[in-house]
Design an enzyme around this catalytic site. Structure first.
Site, short mmCIF file in Angstrom:
data_model
loop_
_atom_site.label_atom_id
_atom_site.label_comp_id
_atom_site.label_asym_id
_atom_site.label_seq_id
_atom_site.Cartn_x
_atom_site.Cartn_y
_atom_site.Cartn_z
N GLY A 1 22.38 0.40 34.93
CA GLY A 1 21.05 -0.16 35.11
C GLY A 1 20.61 -0.94 33.88
CB CYS B 1 -4.65 -1.86 4.06
SG CYS B 1 -3.91 -2.14 5.70
CD GLU C 1 -2.62 1.09 2.69
OE1 GLU C 1 -3.58 1.87 2.83
OE2 GLU C 1 -2.33 0.21 3.54
CE LYS D 1 -7.30 1.33 3.21
NZ LYS D 1 -6.11 1.75 3.97
CE LYS E 1 7.71 14.50 34.89
NZ LYS E 1 8.37 13.57 35.82
CD GLU F 1 12.10 4.10 34.04
OE1 GLU F 1 12.91 3.57 34.82
OE2 GLU F 1 12.43 4.62 32.95
#
Length: 565
Positions: free
Chosen positions: A322, A143, A41, A107, A536, A425
């Site tokens: 870490g 699709c 596509e 489509k 954030k 996190e």
């Protein structure tokens, strides 16, 4: 007939480069004596081109690119994905044969959920199209058309199609390939039709396209399957006329036809008949990878394409000792090569000898460039300039100093900074904005912390050695921004937190539903953290979409928002 599925990794907006790639696949398909070659596509423009589609010059250039491909389509038929403008813009499959565009399928179903915004750009197609190649009627679809259980697939089958071809750009998440193929099996069986599904492969910003192109017979059996996460030309010999016998025996199809007020009508384009059959090709069925290997492959493909397609060669990672930074470095070294990975340890007075040693060891294990730049003197200079800082301000200052150092190295050497935070996190805001969130790409942005541990062990098992030190994997997680700090002092343990996050973020479970399954106090605390951290997340770097719902394109929660639950 012989069909070739060209599973390509194209670049959004690189029309010349994409045409070159398509022509290469076309030439290879010709060399295999294929009768028809199918491209993904919007292969000409790359997917998703987003607001490039609002620029008339881009749309015109895309059509010129399609015409260039069409001129090369001699002795073969190609189905090429691109935008088509005729009074309005549609997402189209161009039928290219005899050196020109012979027809266009538009489509029908335009997805407008999750990561998709096709209503913003395209008008809906309504017409059906059949390609007559000898005794075979081939039906192009695009699709989302094949994800719908009814038309256009049912209408095309009723119109006589025996081979349903689907040009697709179906994004990856873990388990998506298996789910998608299960859906295709149902389409093949319900419509007694062969299905050839050609999927895009490669990374595009947050999205990864996994390939796994596949051909199924009319009973839903897999005839051939391409590999995942890499380019491939899947060439398959099929005889779709075999579906006719099952249709004659399957009375359900006749009942469906009788229920229609009028039979579906499809325009038909007559093309060259398939070549005389030579020696049959042995079909290839590449098995699906396991869950953790899919994660590894998806992360590697997303990272590699983001780096290379945006003109970078090297990356730099703040390595703390870490597990998040170790896993990021390991995947980067595997994807880009260790010579292109630079790791920087920036210890403070709170950094333990264990984490400092592990930071060095993982870099040496990977063969990556390693340097250590202590930050205590810089922290002292800030403290002197600002006055004595303590508490959260002092902790975040360290993270932000590290971010400044990484960006300085990026500016100096042209390295892309990889942020190392994980989905757990990111969800609860356990990160420092303008600190450890600094970066051009956040590789683990959609990986829960519990999966970080699983992936680290998987990489070690796959390598047959300790790429990531066991001490890094087994050490209790800590940001090391104050003495004796551990993540579980600020957050619930990750094995408790992650199931709540999955239910709330990915499954949209309500507070009431969550409190029936989990500790109500932990639920209340988790939801408060998630809802308060949206500002954030809006400023976070993009990262690989790995799960059904990722922060970014999938997650559209207002920052200013008082709904709690």
């Amino acid at each position: 007939m012989r069909i070739a599925l060209a599973q390509l990794n194209v670049v959004v907006g690189d029309l010349d480069g994409n045409v070159e790639r398509i022509l290469g696949a076309l030439g290879e398909a010709k060399r295999t004596s294929s009768d028809i070659v199918v491209l993904p596509e919007l292969a000409v423009t790359g997917y998703p081109p987003e607001d490039l589609l609002l620029r008339p010059g881009f749309v015109r250039a895309a059509r010129d690119a399609v015409d260039e491909v069409a001129r090369a389509c001699t002795d073969i038929t190609a189905l090429v994905g691109g935008p088509a403008f005729d009074r309005d813009l549609t997402n189209a499959a161009f039928v290219c044969a005899n050196g020109a565009v012979q027809g266009i399928y538009r489509k029908h179903f335009l997805p407008n959920y999750g990561v998709f915004d096709e209503h913003r750009y395209f008008a809906r197609g309504r017409d059906l199209l059949l390609l007559e190649l000898g005794d075979v009627l081939v039906a192009p679809t695009i699709c989302e058309d094949v994800w719908q259980p009814g038309p256009p697939a049912t209408d095309l089958a009723l119109a006589g199609a025996t081979l349903l071809v689907n040009l697709s750009a179906s994004p990856f998440h873990v388990g998506k390939a298996e789910d998608r193929e299960e859906m295709l099996v149902t389409r093949a069986r319900d419509n007694a039709i062969y299905v050839a599904f050609c999927n895009l492969v490669g990374g595009q910003d947050e999205l990864v396209f996994d390939g796994h192109s596949v051909v199924l017979d009319d009973e839903g059996e897999v005839v051939a399957r391409a590999p995942g996460f890499e380019e491939a030309l899947l060439v398959v010999d099929v005889d779709p006329t075999e579906a006719i016998g099952r249709r004659l025996r399957d009375v359900r199809r006749r009942e469906l036809e009788r229920s229609r007020p009028s039979p579906p009508v499809a325009a038909t384009i007559r093309l060259a008949a398939p070549r005389e059959a030579g020696e049959a090709l042995a079909p290839t069925v590449v098995p699906f990878a396991g869950e953790l290997e899919q994660m590894r492959l998806g992360l590697g493909l997303g990272l590699g394409d983001y780096v290379r397609k945006n003109g970078f060669a090297d990356v730099v990672i703040g390595i703390s000792g870490g597990i998040d930074s170790a896993l990021t470095a390991a995947i980067a070294a595997d994807t880009l090569g260790p010579d292109h990975v630079h790791t920087v340890s920036m210890p403070s007075r709170f950094s333990s000898e264990g984490t400092r040693d592990d930071a060095r060891e993982v870099s040496e294990n990977l063969g990556a460039d390693f340097r250590e730049i202590p930050i205590e003197g810089v922290v002292g200079a800030f403290q002197e300039a600002l006055g004595a800082l303590d508490g959260l301000a002092a902790e975040n200052l360290q993270a932000r100093i590290r971010g400044v150092m990484l960006m300085a190295l990026s500016n100096t050497h042209g390295w892309l900074v990889l942020a190392t935070g994980n989905k757990s996190e990111m969800a609860v805001g356990y990160s420092t904005i303008y600190g450890d969130m600094v970066g051009g790409y956040a590789l683990l942005k959609d990986v829960f912390k519990t999966d970080v541990f699983r992936l680290a062990r998987h990489l070690n098992e796959r390598a047959g050695r300790e790429l990531i030190p066991v001490t890094t994997i087994e050490r209790p997680p800590s940001a090391e921004l104050r003495a004796g700090q551990r993540d579980d002092q600020s957050l619930p343990p990750y094995d408790v937190l992650d199931p709540i996050l999955e239910a709330y973020v990915e499954l949209d479970r309500s507070r009431e539903e969550l409190e029936e399954q989990f500790d109500p106090e932990v639920v209340a605390r988790t939801l408060r953290l998630v809802d308060g951290a949206e500002y954030k997340r809006r400023q976070a770097a993009p990262g690989v979409k790995l799960r059904p719902r990722a922060f970014g394109r999938d997650w559209r929660t207002p920052i200013t928002n008082r709904w709690r639950g």
